[in-house]
Design a protein around this motif. Sequence first.
Motif, PDB file in Angstrom:
ATOM      1  N   LEU A  35       1.293  10.169  14.117  1.00 15.72           N
ATOM      2  CA  LEU A  35       1.373   9.730  12.417  1.00 15.72           C
ATOM      3  C   LEU A  35       2.400  11.630  12.210  1.00 15.72           C
ATOM      4  O   LEU A  35       3.850  11.391  11.723  1.00 15.72           O
ATOM      5  CB  LEU A  35       0.630   9.411  12.406  1.00 15.72           C
ATOM      6  N   GLU A  36       1.942  12.105  12.304  1.00 12.64           N
ATOM      7  CA  GLU A  36       2.377  13.422  12.170  1.00 12.64           C
ATOM      8  C   GLU A  36       3.744  13.674  13.117  1.00 12.64           C
ATOM      9  O   GLU A  36       4.895  14.180  11.545  1.00 12.64           O
ATOM     10  CB  GLU A  36       2.079  14.739  12.576  1.00 12.64           C
ATOM     11  N   MET A  89       6.292  11.283  10.655  1.00  8.22           N
ATOM     12  CA  MET A  89       6.589  11.685   9.503  1.00  8.22           C
ATOM     13  C   MET A  89       7.261  13.561   9.709  1.00  8.22           C
ATOM     14  O   MET A  89       8.293  12.744   8.614  1.00  8.22           O
ATOM     15  CB  MET A  89       4.888  12.317   8.847  1.00  8.22           C
ATOM     16  N   LEU A  93      -4.490  -5.106   5.555  1.00  6.74           N
ATOM     17  CA  LEU A  93      -2.680  -4.724   6.159  1.00  6.74           C
ATOM     18  C   LEU A  93      -2.772  -5.796   6.879  1.00  6.74           C
ATOM     19  O   LEU A  93      -1.789  -5.989   7.115  1.00  6.74           O
ATOM     20  CB  LEU A  93      -3.618  -2.851   6.660  1.00  6.74           C
ATOM     21  N   HIS A 103      -2.945  10.172  15.245  1.00  4.17           N
ATOM     22  CA  HIS A 103      -2.865  11.464  13.677  1.00  4.17           C
ATOM     23  C   HIS A 103      -1.799  12.334  14.774  1.00  4.17           C
ATOM     24  O   HIS A 103      -1.034  12.386  13.460  1.00  4.17           O
ATOM     25  CB  HIS A 103      -4.097  12.069  13.273  1.00  4.17           C
ATOM     26  N   ASP A 133       6.792   6.939   4.361  1.00  4.67           N
ATOM     27  CA  ASP A 133       4.972   6.281   4.435  1.00  4.67           C
ATOM     28  C   ASP A 133       4.305   5.976   4.697  1.00  4.67           C
ATOM     29  O   ASP A 133       5.106   5.074   5.858  1.00  4.67           O
ATOM     30  CB  ASP A 133       5.558   6.279   2.715  1.00  4.67           C
ATOM     31  N   GLY A 134       3.849   5.722   4.780  1.00  6.85           N
ATOM     32  CA  GLY A 134       2.125   4.842   5.675  1.00  6.85           C
ATOM     33  C   GLY A 134       1.301   5.026   5.669  1.00  6.85           C
ATOM     34  O   GLY A 134       0.616   5.859   4.449  1.00  6.85           O
ATOM     35  N   THR A 135      -0.016   4.584   5.523  1.00  4.96           N
ATOM     36  CA  THR A 135      -1.403   4.212   5.469  1.00  4.96           C
ATOM     37  C   THR A 135      -1.579   4.130   6.128  1.00  4.96           C
ATOM     38  O   THR A 135      -1.436   3.331   7.418  1.00  4.96           O
ATOM     39  CB  THR A 135      -1.321   4.099   4.238  1.00  4.96           C
ATOM     40  N   VAL A 136      -3.383   4.628   6.999  1.00  2.00           N
ATOM     41  CA  VAL A 136      -3.975   4.538   8.008  1.00  2.00           C
ATOM     42  C   VAL A 136      -5.039   3.190   7.705  1.00  2.00           C
ATOM     43  O   VAL A 136      -5.624   4.078   6.576  1.00  2.00           O
ATOM     44  CB  VAL A 136      -4.144   5.578   8.822  1.00  2.00           C
ATOM     45  N   LYS A 190      -9.786  -2.542   4.875  1.00  2.00           N
ATOM     46  CA  LYS A 190      -8.781  -2.906   5.141  1.00  2.00           C
ATOM     47  C   LYS A 190      -7.797  -2.931   5.668  1.00  2.00           C
ATOM     48  O   LYS A 190      -6.931  -3.112   5.560  1.00  2.00           O
ATOM     49  CB  LYS A 190      -8.880  -1.026   5.550  1.00  2.00           C
ATOM     50  N   PRO A 225       0.891  -1.122  -0.106  1.00  2.00           N
ATOM     51  CA  PRO A 225       0.014  -0.320   0.194  1.00  2.00           C
ATOM     52  C   PRO A 225       0.679   0.834  -0.192  1.00  2.00           C
ATOM     53  O   PRO A 225       0.406   2.669  -0.216  1.00  2.00           O
ATOM     54  CB  PRO A 225      -0.379  -0.281   1.743  1.00  2.00           C
ATOM     55  N   ILE A 226       2.322   1.061  -0.040  1.00  2.00           N
ATOM     56  CA  ILE A 226       2.743   2.425   0.223  1.00  2.00           C
ATOM     57  C   ILE A 226       4.519   1.909  -0.503  1.00  2.00           C
ATOM     58  O   ILE A 226       4.273   1.072  -0.841  1.00  2.00           O
ATOM     59  CB  ILE A 226       3.261   2.720   1.581  1.00  2.00           C
ATOM     60  N   THR A 277      -9.446   2.769   9.391  1.00  2.00           N
ATOM     61  CA  THR A 277     -10.162   2.208  10.426  1.00  2.00           C
ATOM     62  C   THR A 277     -11.119   1.714   9.942  1.00  2.00           C
ATOM     63  O   THR A 277     -11.922   0.812  11.422  1.00  2.00           O
ATOM     64  CB  THR A 277     -11.064   3.650  11.059  1.00  2.00           C
ATOM     65  N   GLU A 278     -11.419   0.767   8.711  1.00  2.00           N
ATOM     66  CA  GLU A 278     -12.662   0.029   8.176  1.00  2.00           C
ATOM     67  C   GLU A 278     -12.551  -1.393   8.632  1.00  2.00           C
ATOM     68  O   GLU A 278     -11.210  -1.633   8.032  1.00  2.00           O
ATOM     69  CB  GLU A 278     -12.891   0.674   7.323  1.00  2.00           C
TER      70      GLU A 278
END
Lengths: 532, 254
Positions: free
Chosen positions: A368-369, A372, A392, A365, A379-382, A388, A340-341, A384-385
């Motif tokens: 992550l901020e 980063m 992951l 968040h 890089d990354g992705t999050v 997804k 994904p990244i 909540t559903e």
Amino acid sequence: MGIFQRFARLPLKSRYIWCLSSQYSTDLTAVDRALIVRSSQLIQHRCVHSRGLGASPGNPGAAPPRLPFSRVTHEDLAFFRTLLPGRTITDPDLLKSSNVDWLKTVEGNSEVLLRPKTTEEVSQILRYCNERNLAVCPQGGNTGLVGGSVPVFDEIILSTSLMNQVITFDNISGILTCQAGCVLENLSNYLEEKDFIMPLDLGAKGSCHIGGNVSTNAGGLRLLRYGSLRGTVLGLEVVLADGRILNCLATLRKDNTGYDLKQLFIGSEGTLGVITAVSILCPRKPKAVNVAFLGCSSFQQLLETFQCCRGMLGEILSAFEFLDASCMSLLEKHLKLTNPITESPFYIVIETAGSNAAHDEEKLHKFLEEVMTSSLVTDGTVATEATKIKALWSLRERVTEALTHEGYTYKYDISLPVEKIYDLVQDMRGHLGDRAKNVVGYGHVGDGNLHLNITSPSKDPALLAAIEPYVYEWTSKWKGSISAEHGLGLKKRNYIYYSKPSEAVALMGSIKAMLDPKGILNPYKTLPDNIH
Amino acid sequence: MSGRVLVGVKRVIDYAVKIRVKPDRTGVVTDGVKHSMNPFCEIAVEEAVKLKEKKLVKEVVAVSCGPQQVQETIRTALAMGADRGIHVEVSGKDYETLGPLQVSKIFAALAKKEQADLIILGKQAIDDDCNQTGQMTAALLDWPQGTFASEVSFEADKLKVVREIDGGLETIKINLPAVVTADLRLNTPRYATLPNIMKAKKKKIANVKPADLGVDVCSRLEVLKVDEPPQRQAGVKVETVEDLVGKLKEAGRV
């Protein structure tokens, strides 16, 4: 060409074993016998630190010769068939899958598979087998990775697959009592409806039984948050080798009355007793679960990310796993999963679980901020559903599966000081060079647990000799564990001395002799061969 | 040609969640249940962002109708690459009865207001399975429609759409402005990466009320009741072929 010449080519220790086999004793010359005495002296002298008899130095995980247990007779089958009508399996086709482990690396020759439904039936089976001196191999979901769940020779397989009932669940205390053959995923689904979850989670959840999880003291993906089974299991019901039923099925958080016997059976890999029921403390289902998938350019940065994570997400952190770039390419190649990244040398899976979605997202968040902007993470992705999150997680959970497509896998489950974890992978790569097709590292970095995996197109004894004992000596040097969570089973029994002193192992032997004097429970496993 | 694309995104119950019917049988339980963007809407956003990356369109605007929570869904679209969002506020009873006809009126009004050249929607929502909004929007605007799109491309000033239909694939060429609805195989939606998630926080979401667009969200439909599908009956195991034939005869099947 006499026996002696062939004999002379075998490594010293194996020659001793070769002689034990009565067929050849009449062929021995005086020279041979002298050799035997000499080698047995050598072995007895080195007994405490040896890698065990029965297996050659080139293959210490191999089985020792069959111990003198009885063989199954027609009378025995008649007894089992009366006790368990329709649940005594002797059909070789049906037995095949229970005789081979999940990795397809170990195969036994059992001719009988028993499927009891109740503790009473297990008790009667063991009482009978103990009297008849028949060896028994307890088997749950057969997902073990050290060859501990399948017979070595003709041990009777005692399967918990029909002992799959939930006994009680108290939704105030969260204490679940169930039979040992309940599949972990089924228990998770059952609890989900009641707003609870199991305190452990592993890739094998669709097949593994809770009894097996407890007998191997399984770790898994949630250990970081909920602790090990030694803390969450409140009680056990165990059937001992002679058929006695030990009912320690307490449902109490606190009970300091005498020695805590259940701790003996947790992690005993079916060698001290057969677990028939478990009572376990279950946590509430978190309202908000988030998963972040991050990329790091070095292991040092990964460790710093972990520090930062602990500080900023501490109380909501429920998993911190890693995999390296080699794992990702295998996932892409064999399972067609997408990264994904952007490609990175290391990937981290972070899971948070908490009671308030808005609060958790804010914490996540901010974290992550932070990582980063400080470039700890490239890089990354999050997610909540649910869908997804599952996608992951599968990037971490399915690495084991992807590896099986590469040929033969040599698996090492090592506990090390966290900073040293990846050093072992890099060292192994250097040490093995071209001999190995893949050398990958992944695992529960948050718990200091590395899964080192090496593959070759097919089983290669030369490669194995290069890996072992190098990997164990390396681990021993840093005071790590040669088996963090997989257990010893058949494959690693003789390596126990790399992580435990001889006095401890000797005491283990005494306990085994006390609880199972005839040694019928899961023989050839867990304890080293020289314990006898 | 403004080069502006409107993408509709709907907040629905996540498809992995087990649906429960409310005890009063007026609907399903939505409180405390995980919601996410409708999968077909994700595909729509992905397509719009792809078109922008190919420089075929200039701006992607994500639109959602509903209460405060739909802003999350719009943020996800922004994190995937949309430029700005529009939140059409509909809440309470109006939201419960909001259906394709009202939504398509809202989209039609927005399309005119924003001077959009293209509207991309998911082919249907996984909660109501209506498959009507795209078609109604096109009808209200008197625009051509390319529905069930599995491929979209520009050819000169027209849009070539390959549609998935029962008999196979149908290729049509339609004039712009147009409405396209996304089908499953149009693309694979990207993961929103962290740098984009951070950037999305700064992107604007405008608030609009249906009344501002001149749309009446009153519904002409009334849900009478909602029930679970009938429980699946357990099968019966038999020992022999004779037993099987006997049972089939009993059931009058043979």
